[in-house]
Design an enzyme around this catalytic site. Structure first.
Site, PDB file in Angstrom:
ATOM      1  CD  GLN A   6      -2.528  -1.191   2.690  1.00 15.94           C
ATOM      2  OE1 GLN A   6      -3.637  -0.651   2.800  1.00 15.94           O
ATOM      3  NE2 GLN A   6      -1.922  -1.775   3.691  1.00 15.94           N
ATOM      4  CB  VAL A  31       3.048   5.750  -2.706  1.00 11.64           C
ATOM      5  CG1 VAL A  31       1.615   5.235  -2.791  1.00 11.64           C
ATOM      6  CG2 VAL A  31       3.140   6.849  -1.641  1.00 11.64           C
ATOM      7  CG  ASP A  32       7.864   3.957   1.013  1.00  8.20           C
ATOM      8  OD1 ASP A  32       7.531   3.819   2.202  1.00  8.20           O
ATOM      9  OD2 ASP A  32       8.154   2.994   0.281  1.00  8.20           O
ATOM     10  CG  HIS A  46      -3.014   2.012  -2.061  1.00  8.76           C
ATOM     11  ND1 HIS A  46      -3.078   1.959  -0.688  1.00  8.76           N
ATOM     12  CD2 HIS A  46      -4.054   1.293  -2.517  1.00  8.76           C
ATOM     13  CE1 HIS A  46      -4.137   1.235  -0.332  1.00  8.76           C
ATOM     14  NE2 HIS A  46      -4.739   0.818  -1.427  1.00  8.76           N
ATOM     15  CB  CYS A  95      -1.304  13.793 -18.813  1.00  8.60           C
ATOM     16  SG  CYS A  95      -2.734  14.568 -19.572  1.00  8.60           S
ATOM     17  CB  CYS A 129      -2.075  11.493 -21.816  1.00  2.31           C
ATOM     18  SG  CYS A 129      -2.110  12.969 -22.822  1.00  2.31           S
ATOM     19  CB  CYS A 162      -0.259  17.045 -20.507  1.00  5.06           C
ATOM     20  SG  CYS A 162      -0.007  15.957 -21.889  1.00  5.06           S
TER      21      CYS A 162
HETATM   22  C1  BV8 Z   1     -11.903   2.085  -3.697  1.00  3.65           C
HETATM   23  C2  BV8 Z   1      -2.369   6.499  -1.577  1.00  3.65           C
HETATM   24  C3  BV8 Z   1     -13.699   1.590  -5.140  1.00  3.65           C
HETATM   25  C4  BV8 Z   1      -2.463   7.877  -1.046  1.00  3.65           C
HETATM   26  C5  BV8 Z   1      -4.032   5.403  -0.281  1.00  3.65           C
HETATM   27  C6  BV8 Z   1     -16.432   6.690   0.438  1.00  3.65           C
HETATM   28  C7  BV8 Z   1     -16.128   7.148  -0.845  1.00  3.65           C
HETATM   29  C8  BV8 Z   1     -15.190   6.511  -1.655  1.00  3.65           C
HETATM   30  C9  BV8 Z   1     -14.534   5.392  -1.171  1.00  3.65           C
HETATM   31  C10 BV8 Z   1     -14.834   4.956   0.101  1.00  3.65           C
HETATM   32  C11 BV8 Z   1     -15.769   5.582   0.898  1.00  3.65           C
HETATM   33  N1  BV8 Z   1     -15.832   4.917   2.081  1.00  3.65           N
HETATM   34  C12 BV8 Z   1     -14.977   3.892   2.056  1.00  3.65           C
HETATM   35  C13 BV8 Z   1     -14.373   3.889   0.858  1.00  3.65           C
HETATM   36  C14 BV8 Z   1     -13.391   2.976   0.422  1.00  3.65           C
HETATM   37  C15 BV8 Z   1     -12.024   3.626   0.710  1.00  3.65           C
HETATM   38  C16 BV8 Z   1     -11.659   3.281   2.135  1.00  3.65           C
HETATM   39  O1  BV8 Z   1     -11.363   2.156   2.402  1.00  3.65           O
HETATM   40  N2  BV8 Z   1     -11.706   4.303   2.993  1.00  3.65           N
HETATM   41  C17 BV8 Z   1     -11.353   4.092   4.385  1.00  3.65           C
HETATM   42  C18 BV8 Z   1     -10.736   5.371   4.931  1.00  3.65           C
HETATM   43  C19 BV8 Z   1     -12.625   3.692   5.124  1.00  3.65           C
HETATM   44  N3  BV8 Z   1     -11.125   2.999  -0.235  1.00  3.65           N
HETATM   45  C20 BV8 Z   1     -10.909   3.615  -1.374  1.00  3.65           C
HETATM   46  O2  BV8 Z   1     -11.334   4.714  -1.676  1.00  3.65           O
HETATM   47  C21 BV8 Z   1     -10.078   2.806  -2.348  1.00  3.65           C
HETATM   48  N4  BV8 Z   1     -10.752   2.726  -3.591  1.00  3.65           N
HETATM   49  O3  BV8 Z   1     -12.458   1.555  -2.778  1.00  3.65           O
HETATM   50  O4  BV8 Z   1     -12.430   2.137  -4.979  1.00  3.65           O
HETATM   51  C22 BV8 Z   1     -14.663   2.672  -4.757  1.00  3.65           C
HETATM   52  C23 BV8 Z   1     -14.712   3.824  -5.540  1.00  3.65           C
HETATM   53  C24 BV8 Z   1     -15.659   4.791  -5.216  1.00  3.65           C
HETATM   54  C25 BV8 Z   1     -16.534   4.602  -4.125  1.00  3.65           C
HETATM   55  C26 BV8 Z   1     -16.435   3.452  -3.333  1.00  3.65           C
HETATM   56  C27 BV8 Z   1     -15.497   2.491  -3.643  1.00  3.65           C
HETATM   57  C28 BV8 Z   1      -8.745   3.480  -2.593  1.00  3.65           C
HETATM   58  C29 BV8 Z   1      -7.910   3.372  -1.356  1.00  3.65           C
HETATM   59  C30 BV8 Z   1      -6.513   3.850  -1.656  1.00  3.65           C
HETATM   60  C31 BV8 Z   1      -6.325   5.219  -1.037  1.00  3.65           C
HETATM   61  N5  BV8 Z   1      -4.931   5.609  -1.196  1.00  3.65           N
HETATM   62  N6  BV8 Z   1      -2.748   5.653  -0.496  1.00  3.65           N
HETATM   63  C32 BV8 Z   1      -1.146   8.241  -0.457  1.00  3.65           C
HETATM   64  O5  BV8 Z   1      -0.432   7.356   0.052  1.00  3.65           O
HETATM   65  O6  BV8 Z   1      -0.891   9.436  -0.484  1.00  3.65           O
HETATM   66  S1  BV8 Z   1      -4.436   4.762   1.215  1.00  3.65           S
HETATM   67  C33 BV8 Z   1      -3.209   5.179   2.306  1.00  3.65           C
HETATM   68  O7  BV8 Z   1      -3.748   5.097   3.618  1.00  3.65           O
HETATM   69  C34 BV8 Z   1      -2.071   4.216   2.316  1.00  3.65           C
HETATM   70  O8  BV8 Z   1      -1.739   3.787   1.038  1.00  3.65           O
HETATM   71  C35 BV8 Z   1      -2.586   3.110   3.192  1.00  3.65           C
HETATM   72  O9  BV8 Z   1      -3.299   2.177   2.421  1.00  3.65           O
HETATM   73  C36 BV8 Z   1      -3.567   3.828   4.076  1.00  3.65           C
HETATM   74  C37 BV8 Z   1      -2.969   3.930   5.456  1.00  3.65           C
HETATM   75  O10 BV8 Z   1      -2.972   2.651   5.925  1.00  3.65           O
HETATM   76  P1  BV8 Z   1      -1.645   1.962   6.506  1.00  3.65           P
HETATM   77  O11 BV8 Z   1      -0.642   1.740   5.442  1.00  3.65           O
HETATM   78  O12 BV8 Z   1      -2.179   0.782   7.218  1.00  3.65           O
HETATM   79  O13 BV8 Z   1      -0.986   2.999   7.489  1.00  3.65           O
HETATM   80  P2  BV8 Z   1      -1.480   3.353   8.964  1.00  3.65           P
HETATM   81  O14 BV8 Z   1      -0.696   4.542   9.400  1.00  3.65           O
HETATM   82  O15 BV8 Z   1      -2.977   3.412   8.975  1.00  3.65           O
HETATM   83  O16 BV8 Z   1      -1.043   2.087   9.835  1.00  3.65           O
HETATM   84  C38 BV8 Z   1       0.335   1.847  10.042  1.00  3.65           C
HETATM   85  C39 BV8 Z   1       0.419   0.578  10.874  1.00  3.65           C
HETATM   86  O17 BV8 Z   1       1.804   0.280  11.063  1.00  3.65           O
HETATM   87  C40 BV8 Z   1      -0.186   0.755  12.262  1.00  3.65           C
HETATM   88  O18 BV8 Z   1      -0.986  -0.381  12.526  1.00  3.65           O
HETATM   89  C41 BV8 Z   1       1.031   0.793  13.193  1.00  3.65           C
HETATM   90  O19 BV8 Z   1       0.765   0.163  14.441  1.00  3.65           O
HETATM   91  C42 BV8 Z   1       2.023  -0.028  12.426  1.00  3.65           C
HETATM   92  N7  BV8 Z   1       3.429   0.280  12.687  1.00  3.65           N
HETATM   93  C43 BV8 Z   1       4.011   1.483  12.932  1.00  3.65           C
HETATM   94  N8  BV8 Z   1       5.348   1.314  13.067  1.00  3.65           N
HETATM   95  C44 BV8 Z   1       5.610  -0.003  12.861  1.00  3.65           C
HETATM   96  C45 BV8 Z   1       4.400  -0.672  12.625  1.00  3.65           C
HETATM   97  N9  BV8 Z   1       4.319  -1.992  12.376  1.00  3.65           N
HETATM   98  C46 BV8 Z   1       5.480  -2.688  12.365  1.00  3.65           C
HETATM   99  N10 BV8 Z   1       6.694  -2.118  12.581  1.00  3.65           N
HETATM  100  C47 BV8 Z   1       6.792  -0.788  12.843  1.00  3.65           C
HETATM  101  N11 BV8 Z   1       7.987  -0.256  13.049  1.00  3.65           N
HETATM  102 ZN    ZN Z   2      -2.094  14.866 -21.752  1.00  3.11          ZN
END
Ligand code: BV8
Ligand code: ZN
Length: 241
Positions: free
Chosen positions: A96, A98-99, A114, A122, A125, A143
Site C-alpha cells: 500500500q 508509495v515510497d 496504491h 497527465c 493521457c 501536459c
Molecule cells: C476504492 C495512496 C472503489 C495515497 C491510499 C467513500 C467514498 C469513496 C470510497 C470509500 C468511501 N468509504 C470507504 C471507501 C473505500 C475507501 C476506504 O477504504 N476508505 C477508508 C478510509 C474507510 N477505499 C478507497 O477509496 C479505495 N478505492 O475503494 O475504490 C470505490 C470507488 C468509489 C466509491 C467506493 C469504492 C482506494 C484506497 C486507496 C487510497 N490511497 N494511499 C497516499 O499514500 O498518499 S491509502 C493510504 O492510507 C495508504 O496507502 C494506506 O493504504 C492507508 C494507510 O494505511 P496503513 O498503510 O495501514 O498505514 P497506517 O498509518 O494506517 O497504519 C500503520 C500501521 O503500522 C499501524 O498499525 C502501526 O501500528 C504499524 N506500525 C508502525 N510502526 C511499525 C508498525 N508496524 C510494524 N513495525 C513498525 N515499526
Molecule cells: Zn495529456
C-alpha cells in the site's frame, strides 16, 4: 515466537502498509492521525481535493517526495526481498506504500497497489512517467501534448485500484489454496480493498499472520497469528535470517 513453517508447496502473499517503512523514518498515516497540515488525508489524497486545490495536493506529494528521497530501506524491506529470492514465483508482495522502498531493497515480484510517489501522469493521457520533481509554486505542471493537468500517479481515496493488480492477487490466492501463507505487515487494515485480503486468504484455507507494532484489535481478530513488534526486527527473525 511462532515460527513460519514454510514447505516446498507454501506460497507466500505479503501485504505491507506504512508501518514497514516507519523504521526508515517515513511517517505513518495513523502516526499523523490521518491529518496533514490540518487537512484530512482523505481530502488531500482525493480527486475532489485535486480539483479543488491542485497546489495543496502537489505540496503534500512534493514534501513526501523530498522526504522519501532522503530515507533508505530498512531490514524489514530487505528480509522481504530475500524471501522473494528464496521462493521465486511462490512469493508475491502487494504494498500500500508509495515510497518506493521495497523496490530499492530489491523486491521485484511486487504490486504497488496504491500507486507510486515517484511517478506522475497527465489526467487525460493517463500514461504514467517517472517524475521525482517537486511542485510547490504555480504554475502547476501541465501536459505538453494536451495541456491536461499532471497529477501524482497515486490511487486516491474514492478511486479504483488497477484491476490487473487485484486480478493478480486473486489468482495468487486461488492457486495457493490451503498452501497459502498470508502476511500483513505494518498496516492498520482500515483501507479497502487491501484490508479485505485477509478474508480472501481465510476463505481458501490459508494461514494468516499479522505483524504490527500496535495491532488494531478488529483487524488482528481476523488473523490466526499476531506478532506484536517492529517489522524491521520480526521479519528477519521470522524468515530465519
Ligand atoms: C476504492 C495512496 C472503489 C495515497 C491510499 C467513500 C467514498 C469513496 C470510497 C470509500 C468511501 N468509504 C470507504 C471507501 C473505500 C475507501 C476506504 O477504504 N476508505 C477508508 C478510509 C474507510 N477505499 C478507497 O477509496 C479505495 N478505492 O475503494 O475504490 C470505490 C470507488 C468509489 C466509491 C467506493 C469504492 C482506494 C484506497 C486507496 C487510497 N490511497 N494511499 C497516499 O499514500 O498518499 S491509502 C493510504 O492510507 C495508504 O496507502 C494506506 O493504504 C492507508 C494507510 O494505511 P496503513 O498503510 O495501514 O498505514 P497506517 O498509518 O494506517 O497504519 C500503520 C500501521 O503500522 C499501524 O498499525 C502501526 O501500528 C504499524 N506500525 C508502525 N510502526 C511499525 C508498525 N508496524 C510494524 N513495525 C513498525 N515499526
Ligand atoms: Zn495529456
Amino acid at each position: 515466537m511462532d515460527t513460519l513453517n514454510l514447505d516446498e508447496q507454501s506460497r507466500v502473499l505479503v501485504l505491507t502498509g506504512a508501518g514497514v517503512s516507519a523504521e526508515s523514518g517515513v511517517p505513518t498515516f495513523r502516526g499523523m492521525n490521518g491529518l496533514w497540515e490540518g487537512n484530512r488525508v482523505e481530502d488531500v489524497a482525493s480527486p475532489t481535493g485535486f480539483q479543488a486545490d491542485a497546489q495543496l495536493v502537489w505540496r503534500f506529494y512534493s514534501l513526501r517526495r523530498e522526504a522519501a528521497a532522503r530515507v533508505r530501506p530498512n531490514s524489514g524491506h530487505v528480509a522481504l526481498a530475500q524471501l522473494e529470492q528464496r521462493l521465486g514465483e511462490r512469493f508475491l508482495l502487494a504494498t500500500q506504500n508509495v515510497d518506493g522502498l521495497h523496490a530499492r531493497a530489491g523486491s521485484r515480484r511486487m504490486l504497488a497497489i496504491h500507486g507510486e510517489l515517484f511517478q506522475s501522469r497527465c489526467e487525460r493521457c493517463n500514461v504514467p512517467f517517472a517524475d521525482s520533481q517537486t511542485y510547490f509554486a504555480p504554475p502547476m505542471p501541465r501536459c505538453e501534448k494536451c495541456q491536461g493537468a499532471i497529477r501524482p500517479h497515486i490511487v486516491w481515496f474514492g478511486e479504483t485500484l488497477d484491476p490487473s493488480h487485484l486480478e493478480q492477487v486473486d489468482a495468487f490466492i486461488e492457486a495457493a489454496g490451503e498452501h497459502l501463507v498470508f502476511l500483513a505487515v505494518g498496516t492498520s487494515g482500515l483501507v479497502y480493498p487491501a484490508a479485505g485480503m485477509v478474508d480472501a486468504a481465510r476463505d481458501v484455507g490459508g494461514a494468516t499472520w499479522l505483524i504490527d507494532a500496535a495491532p488494531s484489535d478488529d483487524y488482528a481478530a481476523r488473523f490466526d497469528h499476531v506478532l506484536r513488534g517492529k517489522s524491521g526486527e520480526i521479519l528477519p527473525a521470522l524468515f530465519g535470517r
